[in-house]
Design a protein around this motif. Structure first.
Motif, mmCIF file in Angstrom:
data_model
loop_
_atom_site.group_PDB
_atom_site.id
_atom_site.type_symbol
_atom_site.label_atom_id
_atom_site.label_comp_id
_atom_site.label_asym_id
_atom_site.label_seq_id
_atom_site.Cartn_x
_atom_site.Cartn_y
_atom_site.Cartn_z
ATOM 1 N N GLY A 13 -6.830 -4.250 -4.930
ATOM 2 C CA GLY A 13 -5.800 -3.749 -5.836
ATOM 3 C C GLY A 13 -5.416 -4.750 -6.907
ATOM 4 N N VAL A 14 -5.292 -6.018 -6.514
ATOM 5 C CA VAL A 14 -4.944 -7.071 -7.476
ATOM 6 C C VAL A 14 -6.054 -7.229 -8.512
ATOM 7 N N LEU A 15 -7.300 -7.277 -8.041
ATOM 8 C CA LEU A 15 -8.418 -7.445 -8.972
ATOM 9 C C LEU A 15 -8.547 -6.256 -9.918
ATOM 10 N N LEU A 16 -8.358 -5.054 -9.404
ATOM 11 C CA LEU A 16 -8.426 -3.864 -10.259
ATOM 12 C C LEU A 16 -7.260 -3.843 -11.255
ATOM 13 N N LEU A 75 -1.014 -12.918 0.717
ATOM 14 C CA LEU A 75 -0.841 -13.261 -0.694
ATOM 15 C C LEU A 75 -1.840 -14.323 -1.133
ATOM 16 N N PHE A 76 -2.094 -15.295 -0.269
ATOM 17 C CA PHE A 76 -3.055 -16.349 -0.596
ATOM 18 C C PHE A 76 -4.465 -15.776 -0.707
ATOM 19 N N LEU A 97 -12.050 -10.399 -0.143
ATOM 20 C CA LEU A 97 -12.609 -9.154 -0.676
ATOM 21 C C LEU A 97 -12.592 -8.017 0.339
ATOM 22 N N MET A 98 -12.401 -8.333 1.605
ATOM 23 C CA MET A 98 -12.317 -7.289 2.630
ATOM 24 C C MET A 98 -10.919 -6.691 2.738
ATOM 25 N N LEU A 99 -9.978 -7.248 2.022
ATOM 26 C CA LEU A 99 -8.590 -6.778 2.089
ATOM 27 C C LEU A 99 -8.275 -5.816 0.956
ATOM 28 N N PRO A 100 -7.558 -4.740 1.241
ATOM 29 C CA PRO A 100 -7.216 -3.798 0.171
ATOM 30 C C PRO A 100 -6.275 -4.391 -0.869
ATOM 31 N N ILE A 135 -2.868 -18.012 -6.071
ATOM 32 C CA ILE A 135 -3.855 -18.858 -6.746
ATOM 33 C C ILE A 135 -4.896 -17.917 -7.344
ATOM 34 N N PRO A 136 -5.353 -18.154 -8.578
ATOM 35 C CA PRO A 136 -6.375 -17.275 -9.151
ATOM 36 C C PRO A 136 -7.566 -17.116 -8.202
ATOM 37 N N PHE A 137 -7.999 -15.879 -8.040
ATOM 38 C CA PHE A 137 -9.054 -15.551 -7.079
ATOM 39 C C PHE A 137 -10.328 -16.339 -7.348
ATOM 40 N N GLU A 138 -10.627 -16.582 -8.597
ATOM 41 C CA GLU A 138 -11.852 -17.300 -8.964
ATOM 42 C C GLU A 138 -11.807 -18.757 -8.518
#
Length: 117
Positions: free
Chosen positions: A60-63, A32-33, A53-56, A39-42
Motif C-alpha cells: 500500500g505504501v509503495l503504491l 512501520l519499519f 514486500l510480503m506485507l500488505p 526509512i525509505p524502502f530503497e
C-alpha cells in the motif's frame, strides 16, 4: 484489509494473555519499519525489503508513493499488478487474522478465561 488481519490476531492474543499492550506497540513499530514508512524502502537492506514486500502495508505504501510522486492515475493504479498483489496479500492476511482470532477465542473459552481480566 490486511491490517485488520493483524489487528484480529493481536485481539485474539489479547483474549489469551490480557496484558499485551507492549507487544502491540513493538509489532506496530516493526510493521512501520518493514513497510518503508519510517526509512525509505530503497534504503533498507535486501533481506528486510524481501520480508517487507510480503506485507500488505508495504504494498500500500509503495503504491501510494507511485500515485503521489509518479503521477500514476487511480485507474492505472487499480489495473496494475501491484494493486493485484496488494489485494491478494491483504486477503491472505485477513484470512489468517480471522482464523487466528477464532483459534485464540476457542482456546480462551476452553480455559474459561474469556471474561477474565
Amino acid at each position: 484489509m490486511g491490517i485488520y488481519g493483524f489487528d484480529l490476531l493481536i485481539a485474539g492474543l489479547c483474549l489469551l494473555f490480557k496484558q499485551i499492550t507492549q507487544l502491540s506497540y513493538v509489532f506496530s513499530f516493526i510493521l512501520l519499519f518493514l513497510s518503508g514508512s519510517v526509512i525509505p524502502f530503497e534504503n533498507l537492506p535486501e533481506i528486510v525489503r524481501k520480508i517487507g514486500l510480503m506485507l500488505p502495508l508495504t504494498q500500500g505504501v509503495l503504491l501510494g508513493k507511485k500515485i503521489v510522486f509518479e503521477d500514476l492515475s487511480m485507474s492505472a493504479a487499480t489495473g496494475s499488478s501491484d494493486f493485484l498483489w496488494l489485494v491478494i496479500s491483504s486477503l491472505v492476511y485477513l484470512t489468517l487474522g480471522v482464523l487466528g482470532y477464532k483459534k485464540c477465542e476457542k482456546i480462551a473459552k476452553e480455559k474459561g478465561i474469556l471474561s477474565h481480566y
